[in-house]
Motif scaffolding. Structure first.
Motif, PDB file in Angstrom:
ATOM      1  N   ARG A   1      45.192  50.960  41.467  1.00  0.00           N
ATOM      2  CA  ARG A   1      44.229  50.350  42.355  1.00  0.00           C
ATOM      3  C   ARG A   1      44.842  49.117  42.995  1.00  0.00           C
ATOM      4  NH1 ARG A   1      39.348  53.033  40.496  1.00  0.00           N
ATOM      5  NH2 ARG A   1      39.808  53.782  38.493  1.00  0.00           N
ATOM      6  N   ASP A   2      44.574  48.988  44.266  1.00  0.00           N
ATOM      7  CA  ASP A   2      45.190  47.906  45.028  1.00  0.00           C
ATOM      8  C   ASP A   2      44.191  47.374  46.062  1.00  0.00           C
ATOM      9  OD1 ASP A   2      47.048  46.178  46.115  1.00  0.00           O
ATOM     10  OD2 ASP A   2      48.166  47.737  47.150  1.00  0.00           O
ATOM     11  N   PRO A   3      43.115  46.709  45.619  1.00  0.00           N
ATOM     12  CA  PRO A   3      42.072  46.272  46.562  1.00  0.00           C
ATOM     13  C   PRO A   3      42.568  45.279  47.605  1.00  0.00           C
ATOM     14  CG  PRO A   3      41.704  45.301  44.395  1.00  0.00           C
ATOM     15  CD  PRO A   3      42.823  46.313  44.250  1.00  0.00           C
ATOM     16  N   GLU A   4      43.629  44.542  47.316  1.00  0.00           N
ATOM     17  CA  GLU A   4      44.162  43.579  48.278  1.00  0.00           C
ATOM     18  C   GLU A   4      45.204  44.201  49.201  1.00  0.00           C
ATOM     19  OE1 GLU A   4      45.569  40.427  45.831  1.00  0.00           O
ATOM     20  OE2 GLU A   4      43.554  39.951  45.086  1.00  0.00           O
ATOM     21  N   ARG A   5      45.478  45.480  49.007  1.00  0.00           N
ATOM     22  CA  ARG A   5      46.465  46.217  49.812  1.00  0.00           C
ATOM     23  C   ARG A   5      47.830  45.538  49.818  1.00  0.00           C
ATOM     24  NH1 ARG A   5      44.079  50.588  51.794  1.00  0.00           N
ATOM     25  NH2 ARG A   5      41.940  50.506  52.501  1.00  0.00           N
ATOM     26  N   LYS A   6      48.264  45.132  48.621  1.00  0.00           N
ATOM     27  CA  LYS A   6      49.581  44.516  48.486  1.00  0.00           C
ATOM     28  C   LYS A   6      50.683  45.560  48.439  1.00  0.00           C
ATOM     29  CE  LYS A   6      50.176  41.206  45.558  1.00  0.00           C
ATOM     30  NZ  LYS A   6      50.162  40.418  44.314  1.00  0.00           N
ATOM     31  N   TYR A   7      50.390  46.755  47.924  1.00  0.00           N
ATOM     32  CA  TYR A   7      51.428  47.765  47.698  1.00  0.00           C
ATOM     33  C   TYR A   7      51.173  49.080  48.417  1.00  0.00           C
ATOM     34  CZ  TYR A   7      52.334  44.396  44.048  1.00  0.00           C
ATOM     35  OH  TYR A   7      52.571  43.232  43.373  1.00  0.00           O
ATOM     36  N   LEU A   8      49.990  49.267  48.945  1.00  0.00           N
ATOM     37  CA  LEU A   8      49.624  50.504  49.634  1.00  0.00           C
ATOM     38  C   LEU A   8      48.704  50.151  50.791  1.00  0.00           C
ATOM     39  CD1 LEU A   8      49.355  53.667  49.774  1.00  0.00           C
ATOM     40  CD2 LEU A   8      47.404  53.401  48.252  1.00  0.00           C
ATOM     41  N   ASN A   9      48.988  50.710  51.962  1.00  0.00           N
ATOM     42  CA  ASN A   9      48.128  50.454  53.107  1.00  0.00           C
ATOM     43  C   ASN A   9      48.194  51.643  54.053  1.00  0.00           C
ATOM     44  OD1 ASN A   9      46.337  49.038  54.714  1.00  0.00           O
ATOM     45  ND2 ASN A   9      47.559  47.172  54.757  1.00  0.00           N
ATOM     46  N   ALA A  10      47.200  51.756  54.930  1.00  0.00           N
ATOM     47  CA  ALA A  10      47.143  52.861  55.885  1.00  0.00           C
ATOM     48  C   ALA A  10      46.479  52.390  57.168  1.00  0.00           C
ATOM     49  CB  ALA A  10      46.370  54.034  55.288  1.00  0.00           C
ATOM     50  N   TRP A  11      46.872  53.005  58.269  1.00  0.00           N
ATOM     51  CA  TRP A  11      46.301  52.687  59.572  1.00  0.00           C
ATOM     52  C   TRP A  11      45.977  54.003  60.273  1.00  0.00           C
ATOM     53  CZ3 TRP A  11      50.276  50.529  57.117  1.00  0.00           C
ATOM     54  CH2 TRP A  11      50.209  49.156  56.874  1.00  0.00           C
ATOM     55  N   ILE A  12      44.913  53.995  61.056  1.00  0.00           N
ATOM     56  CA  ILE A  12      44.494  55.170  61.820  1.00  0.00           C
ATOM     57  C   ILE A  12      44.531  54.809  63.289  1.00  0.00           C
ATOM     58  CG2 ILE A  12      42.618  56.802  62.282  1.00  0.00           C
ATOM     59  CD1 ILE A  12      41.662  56.252  59.385  1.00  0.00           C
ATOM     60  N   GLY A  13      45.100  55.694  64.100  1.00  0.00           N
ATOM     61  CA  GLY A  13      45.140  55.503  65.550  1.00  0.00           C
ATOM     62  C   GLY A  13      44.036  56.310  66.206  1.00  0.00           C
ATOM     63  N   TYR A  14      43.410  55.726  67.217  1.00  0.00           N
ATOM     64  CA  TYR A  14      42.300  56.365  67.921  1.00  0.00           C
ATOM     65  C   TYR A  14      42.631  56.527  69.398  1.00  0.00           C
ATOM     66  CZ  TYR A  14      39.643  55.268  63.740  1.00  0.00           C
ATOM     67  OH  TYR A  14      39.209  55.193  62.443  1.00  0.00           O
TER      68      TYR A  14
END
Length: 135
Positions: free
Chosen positions: A1-14
């Motif tokens: 779990r990484d609620p602060e997004r220190k080690y895992l992140n994602a972005w979506i393009g629209y």
């Protein structure tokens, strides 16, 4: 779990109609070769109709900005396309212009196991059904 997004992140393009047309997922982890952290692009996909636009570059830009803010030493990306190798070469040429250099070779061997009939090592066919639904 990484609620602060220190080690895992994602972005979506629209697109201009606010429909999702691409995504990128990245992780940060310690390098095995130094005491620094590295960023790794884990997944990156843009629906075929939007591959000639700027969605892919914008997604990569957000990933790079996040990785740089975490103080990584290197950013690693990969390009896969199982049906059209010319697309891979085109993307690699764009990546070179963005400052990335081709390094090494990645080989994938898919081992079929019970309950694992679908080869998801590439994005073959991903986004086709989704595109048909949103249009």
């Amino acid at each position: 779990r990484d609620p602060e997004r220190k080690y895992l992140n994602a972005w979506i393009g629209y697109d201009n109609a606010d429909r999702p047309v691409g995504y990128i997922v990245g992780t940060i982890r310690p390098s095995l070769y130094s005491l620094s952290d590295i960023a790794q692009q884990e997944m990156w996909f843009v629906v075929p109709e939007h591959r000639s636009g700027l969605i892919a570059a914008m997604l990569l830009w957000h990933f790079e900005k996040w990785a740089a803010s975490k103080g990584v030493e290197h950013i690693y990306t990969q390009v896969e396309h199982d049906e059209k190798p010319e697309i891979v070469e085109r993307i690699i040429a764009i990546m070179n212009r963005l400052g990335y250099k081709k390094q090494g070779y990645i080989a994938v061997k898919h081992i079929k196991q019970k309950g694992n009939e679908d080869d998801r090592t590439t994005h073959s066919g991903v986004g086709v059904a989704q595109t048909e639904q949103v249009e």
